[in-house]
Design a protein around this motif. Structure first.
Motif, PDB file in Angstrom:
ATOM      1  N   ILE A   1       1.765  14.477  -8.660  1.00  0.00           N
ATOM      2  CA  ILE A   1       2.480  15.474  -8.902  1.00  0.00           C
ATOM      3  C   ILE A   1       3.345  15.956 -10.410  1.00  0.00           C
ATOM      4  N   GLY A   2       3.360  14.814 -11.030  1.00  0.00           N
ATOM      5  CA  GLY A   2       3.844  15.031 -12.481  1.00  0.00           C
ATOM      6  C   GLY A   2       2.678  15.622 -13.174  1.00  0.00           C
ATOM      7  N   ILE A   3       1.508  15.301 -13.197  1.00  0.00           N
ATOM      8  CA  ILE A   3       0.284  15.945 -13.785  1.00  0.00           C
ATOM      9  C   ILE A   3       0.344  17.456 -13.513  1.00  0.00           C
ATOM     10  N   ALA A   4       0.550  17.882 -12.341  1.00  0.00           N
ATOM     11  CA  ALA A   4       0.107  19.118 -11.673  1.00  0.00           C
ATOM     12  C   ALA A   4       1.348  19.948 -12.398  1.00  0.00           C
ATOM     13  N   THR A   5       2.682  19.181 -12.468  1.00  0.00           N
ATOM     14  CA  THR A   5       3.772  20.037 -12.793  1.00  0.00           C
ATOM     15  C   THR A   5       3.794  20.115 -14.379  1.00  0.00           C
ATOM     16  N   TYR A   6       3.233  19.260 -15.037  1.00  0.00           N
ATOM     17  CA  TYR A   6       2.998  19.208 -16.455  1.00  0.00           C
ATOM     18  C   TYR A   6       1.974  20.271 -16.823  1.00  0.00           C
ATOM     19  N   SER A   7       0.852  20.113 -16.374  1.00  0.00           N
ATOM     20  CA  SER A   7      -0.206  21.195 -16.522  1.00  0.00           C
ATOM     21  C   SER A   7       0.255  22.664 -16.199  1.00  0.00           C
ATOM     22  N   THR A   8       1.078  22.905 -15.279  1.00  0.00           N
ATOM     23  CA  THR A   8       1.481  24.165 -14.835  1.00  0.00           C
ATOM     24  C   THR A   8       2.389  24.847 -15.919  1.00  0.00           C
ATOM     25  N   PHE A   9       3.343  24.043 -16.347  1.00  0.00           N
ATOM     26  CA  PHE A   9       4.243  24.480 -17.469  1.00  0.00           C
ATOM     27  C   PHE A   9       3.547  24.509 -18.845  1.00  0.00           C
ATOM     28  N   LYS A  10       2.612  23.611 -19.229  1.00  0.00           N
ATOM     29  CA  LYS A  10       2.149  23.488 -20.372  1.00  0.00           C
ATOM     30  C   LYS A  10       0.913  24.885 -20.492  1.00  0.00           C
ATOM     31  N   TYR A  11       0.157  24.602 -19.619  1.00  0.00           N
ATOM     32  CA  TYR A  11      -0.935  25.537 -19.637  1.00  0.00           C
ATOM     33  C   TYR A  11      -1.020  26.820 -18.632  1.00  0.00           C
ATOM     34  N   GLY A  12      -0.007  26.883 -17.631  1.00  0.00           N
ATOM     35  CA  GLY A  12      -0.373  27.647 -16.736  1.00  0.00           C
ATOM     36  C   GLY A  12      -1.054  27.231 -15.371  1.00  0.00           C
ATOM     37  N   VAL A  13      -1.087  28.048 -14.530  1.00  0.00           N
ATOM     38  CA  VAL A  13      -1.693  27.677 -13.243  1.00  0.00           C
ATOM     39  C   VAL A  13      -3.454  27.702 -13.611  1.00  0.00           C
ATOM     40  N   GLY A  14      -4.012  26.599 -13.196  1.00  0.00           N
ATOM     41  CA  GLY A  14      -5.355  26.422 -13.487  1.00  0.00           C
ATOM     42  C   GLY A  14      -6.039  25.173 -12.820  1.00  0.00           C
ATOM     43  N   PHE A  15      -6.941  24.633 -13.113  1.00  0.00           N
ATOM     44  CA  PHE A  15      -7.704  23.477 -12.526  1.00  0.00           C
ATOM     45  C   PHE A  15      -6.501  22.384 -12.359  1.00  0.00           C
ATOM     46  N   PHE A  16      -6.075  22.083 -13.351  1.00  0.00           N
ATOM     47  CA  PHE A  16      -5.235  20.863 -13.288  1.00  0.00           C
ATOM     48  C   PHE A  16      -3.949  20.911 -12.572  1.00  0.00           C
ATOM     49  N   THR A  17      -3.876  22.017 -12.112  1.00  0.00           N
ATOM     50  CA  THR A  17      -2.700  22.511 -11.288  1.00  0.00           C
ATOM     51  C   THR A  17      -3.247  22.198  -9.861  1.00  0.00           C
TER      52      THR A  17
ATOM     53  N   ASP B   1       0.828  -1.300  -0.024  1.00  0.00           N
ATOM     54  CA  ASP B   1       0.132   0.124   0.125  1.00  0.00           C
ATOM     55  C   ASP B   1       0.943   1.368   0.164  1.00  0.00           C
ATOM     56  N   LYS B   2       2.058   1.311   0.801  1.00  0.00           N
ATOM     57  CA  LYS B   2       2.875   2.234   0.722  1.00  0.00           C
ATOM     58  C   LYS B   2       3.465   2.530  -0.374  1.00  0.00           C
ATOM     59  N   ILE B   3       3.996   1.726  -1.295  1.00  0.00           N
ATOM     60  CA  ILE B   3       4.721   1.681  -2.520  1.00  0.00           C
ATOM     61  C   ILE B   3       3.845   2.239  -3.517  1.00  0.00           C
ATOM     62  N   PHE B   4       2.261   1.723  -3.606  1.00  0.00           N
ATOM     63  CA  PHE B   4       1.446   2.146  -4.407  1.00  0.00           C
ATOM     64  C   PHE B   4       0.903   3.692  -4.227  1.00  0.00           C
ATOM     65  N   THR B   5       0.890   4.031  -3.015  1.00  0.00           N
ATOM     66  CA  THR B   5       0.550   5.314  -2.769  1.00  0.00           C
ATOM     67  C   THR B   5       1.521   6.414  -3.017  1.00  0.00           C
ATOM     68  N   GLY B   6       2.729   5.896  -2.787  1.00  0.00           N
ATOM     69  CA  GLY B   6       3.856   6.833  -3.069  1.00  0.00           C
ATOM     70  C   GLY B   6       4.149   6.748  -4.903  1.00  0.00           C
ATOM     71  N   ILE B   7       3.672   5.912  -5.386  1.00  0.00           N
ATOM     72  CA  ILE B   7       3.938   5.970  -6.911  1.00  0.00           C
ATOM     73  C   ILE B   7       2.580   6.920  -7.384  1.00  0.00           C
ATOM     74  N   PHE B   8       1.473   6.693  -6.810  1.00  0.00           N
ATOM     75  CA  PHE B   8       0.258   7.486  -7.097  1.00  0.00           C
ATOM     76  C   PHE B   8       0.527   8.891  -6.751  1.00  0.00           C
ATOM     77  N   ILE B   9       1.000   9.353  -5.598  1.00  0.00           N
ATOM     78  CA  ILE B   9       1.374  10.731  -5.547  1.00  0.00           C
ATOM     79  C   ILE B   9       2.276  11.116  -6.485  1.00  0.00           C
ATOM     80  N   GLY B  10       3.337  10.426  -6.628  1.00  0.00           N
ATOM     81  CA  GLY B  10       4.351  11.063  -7.772  1.00  0.00           C
ATOM     82  C   GLY B  10       3.608  11.206  -8.981  1.00  0.00           C
ATOM     83  N   PHE B  11       2.836  10.372  -9.392  1.00  0.00           N
ATOM     84  CA  PHE B  11       1.975  10.645 -10.679  1.00  0.00           C
ATOM     85  C   PHE B  11       1.176  11.600 -10.701  1.00  0.00           C
TER      86      PHE B  11
END
Length: 71
Positions: free
Chosen positions: A36-52, A24-34
């Motif tokens: 964070i990646g979505i939030a980071t990508y969204s911020t750089f690609k589209y600016g600050v918004g909902f998907f951030t 469970d710890k490993i899955f949660t860590g991977i999911f949190i990393g995923f």
């Protein structure tokens, strides 16, 4: 009435619970990393918004639920 030994989990049950907790710890860590990646990508690609902020909200809820579960 049951013996006191019957109420205590044996080594096999404890090892299974430990493996599940580690999984469970490993899955949660991977999911949190995923997320964070979505939030980071969204911020750089589209600016600050909902998907951030939406993934960050989900991360907060996951961590909060996990901390309550551990207590």
């Amino acid at each position: 009435m049951e013996n006191e030994n019957d109420l205590k989990p044996d080594n096999y049950e404890l090892s299974q619970q430990t493996k599940k907790a580690n999984s469970d710890k490993i899955f949660t860590g991977i999911f949190i990393g995923f997320l964070i990646g979505i939030a980071t990508y969204s911020t750089f690609k589209y600016g600050v918004g909902f998907f951030t902020f939406a993934p960050l909200l989900f991360i907060y809820l996951l961590v909060r639920r996990r901390n309550k579960k551990l207590k």
